[in-house]
Enzyme design. Structure first.
Site, PDB file in Angstrom:
ATOM      1  N   TYR A  68      27.116 -42.329  93.938  1.00 22.35           N
ATOM      2  CA  TYR A  68      27.214 -43.395  94.833  1.00 22.35           C
ATOM      3  C   TYR A  68      27.497 -44.746  94.205  1.00 22.35           C
ATOM      4  O   TYR A  68      28.208 -45.572  94.815  1.00 22.35           O
ATOM      5  CB  TYR A  68      25.866 -43.795  95.339  1.00 22.35           C
ATOM      6  CG  TYR A  68      25.277 -42.712  96.110  1.00 22.35           C
ATOM      7  CD1 TYR A  68      25.631 -42.684  97.540  1.00 22.35           C
ATOM      8  CD2 TYR A  68      24.487 -41.496  95.712  1.00 22.35           C
ATOM      9  CE1 TYR A  68      25.027 -41.706  98.450  1.00 22.35           C
ATOM     10  CE2 TYR A  68      23.885 -40.464  96.387  1.00 22.35           C
ATOM     11  CZ  TYR A  68      24.187 -40.658  97.980  1.00 22.35           C
ATOM     12  OH  TYR A  68      23.817 -39.522  98.611  1.00 22.35           O
ATOM     13  N   ASN A  76      26.334 -43.059 109.378  1.00 17.04           N
ATOM     14  CA  ASN A  76      27.389 -42.483 110.270  1.00 17.04           C
ATOM     15  C   ASN A  76      27.664 -41.185 109.643  1.00 17.04           C
ATOM     16  O   ASN A  76      28.089 -40.865 108.535  1.00 17.04           O
ATOM     17  CB  ASN A  76      28.567 -43.463 110.009  1.00 17.04           C
ATOM     18  CG  ASN A  76      28.490 -44.769 110.650  1.00 17.04           C
ATOM     19  OD1 ASN A  76      28.607 -44.871 111.797  1.00 17.04           O
ATOM     20  ND2 ASN A  76      28.258 -45.831 110.048  1.00 17.04           N
ATOM     21  N   CYS A  84      30.707 -36.149 103.537  1.00 14.61           N
ATOM     22  CA  CYS A  84      29.774 -37.114 102.877  1.00 14.61           C
ATOM     23  C   CYS A  84      28.862 -36.354 101.816  1.00 14.61           C
ATOM     24  O   CYS A  84      28.217 -36.977 100.906  1.00 14.61           O
ATOM     25  CB  CYS A  84      28.983 -37.777 103.683  1.00 14.61           C
ATOM     26  SG  CYS A  84      28.299 -36.713 105.030  1.00 14.61           S
ATOM     27  N   HIS A  85      28.908 -35.220 101.806  1.00 15.42           N
ATOM     28  CA  HIS A  85      28.164 -34.325 100.658  1.00 15.42           C
ATOM     29  C   HIS A  85      28.512 -34.176  99.552  1.00 15.42           C
ATOM     30  O   HIS A  85      27.978 -33.801  98.536  1.00 15.42           O
ATOM     31  CB  HIS A  85      27.965 -32.876 101.363  1.00 15.42           C
ATOM     32  CG  HIS A  85      29.392 -32.052 101.681  1.00 15.42           C
ATOM     33  ND1 HIS A  85      30.261 -32.330 102.608  1.00 15.42           N
ATOM     34  CD2 HIS A  85      30.012 -31.246 100.536  1.00 15.42           C
ATOM     35  CE1 HIS A  85      31.357 -31.602 102.524  1.00 15.42           C
ATOM     36  NE2 HIS A  85      31.395 -31.074 101.410  1.00 15.42           N
ATOM     37  N   GLU A 140      31.383 -24.947  97.639  1.00 21.06           N
ATOM     38  CA  GLU A 140      32.816 -25.446  97.153  1.00 21.06           C
ATOM     39  C   GLU A 140      33.011 -24.907  95.617  1.00 21.06           C
ATOM     40  O   GLU A 140      33.825 -25.573  94.817  1.00 21.06           O
ATOM     41  CB  GLU A 140      32.843 -27.021  97.385  1.00 21.06           C
ATOM     42  CG  GLU A 140      32.817 -27.288  98.661  1.00 21.06           C
ATOM     43  CD  GLU A 140      33.133 -28.739  98.952  1.00 21.06           C
ATOM     44  OE1 GLU A 140      33.183 -29.315  98.044  1.00 21.06           O
ATOM     45  OE2 GLU A 140      33.420 -29.054 100.155  1.00 21.06           O
TER      46      GLU A 140
END
Length: 101
Positions: free
Chosen positions: A22, A45, A53-54, A80
């Site tokens: 972040y 959002n 966003c993960h 991933e």
DNA sequence: ATTATGACCGAAG
DNA sequence: GCTTCGGCCATAA
């Protein structure tokens, strides 16, 4: 362009298998202190279809929060190729994506 | 304008 | 390793 859209624009650039903190994302916006605001923007959002966003995690190596539950977030990261043990990402610095200035 | 909240961070104990 | 605390900022009320 408002704050949240700038956050999304950068988030989309994160390649698969890599992550960004972040704080790092905030720094890319010009001010490292905006880290908290970044998380706030992502929380409001949620377009998991269009925005990964993960792939945004905490600077201490933990996954961080997720609107649909952090368990789901960890699950996606694992899928991933990331290695996570005890809720902490292994070799975070090695898979950290760096934005271009 | 002021207050409260939250997917944060770093320092201190 | 842990918890607590103060400081951050964007947003909503």
């Amino acid at each position: 362009m408002d704050f949240k859209n700038r956050v999304f624009a950068l988030t989309i650039k994160i390649p698969r298998g890599k992550v960004v903190t972040y704080q790092l994302l905030a720094k890319a916006l010009g001010d490292p202190k905006k880290a908290r605001a970044v998380g706030n923007a992502l929380n409001k959002n949620i377009d998991t279809k269009n925005i990964p966003c993960h792939r945004v995690v905490r600077s201490d190596g933990q996954a961080g929060g997720y609107a649909f539950g952090n368990a789901e977030k960890i699950k996606k990261l694992k899928s991933e190729g990331l290695e996570i043990k005890n809720g902490v990402i292994s070799s975070l610095s090695a898979i950290l994506f760096k934005f271009k200035h």
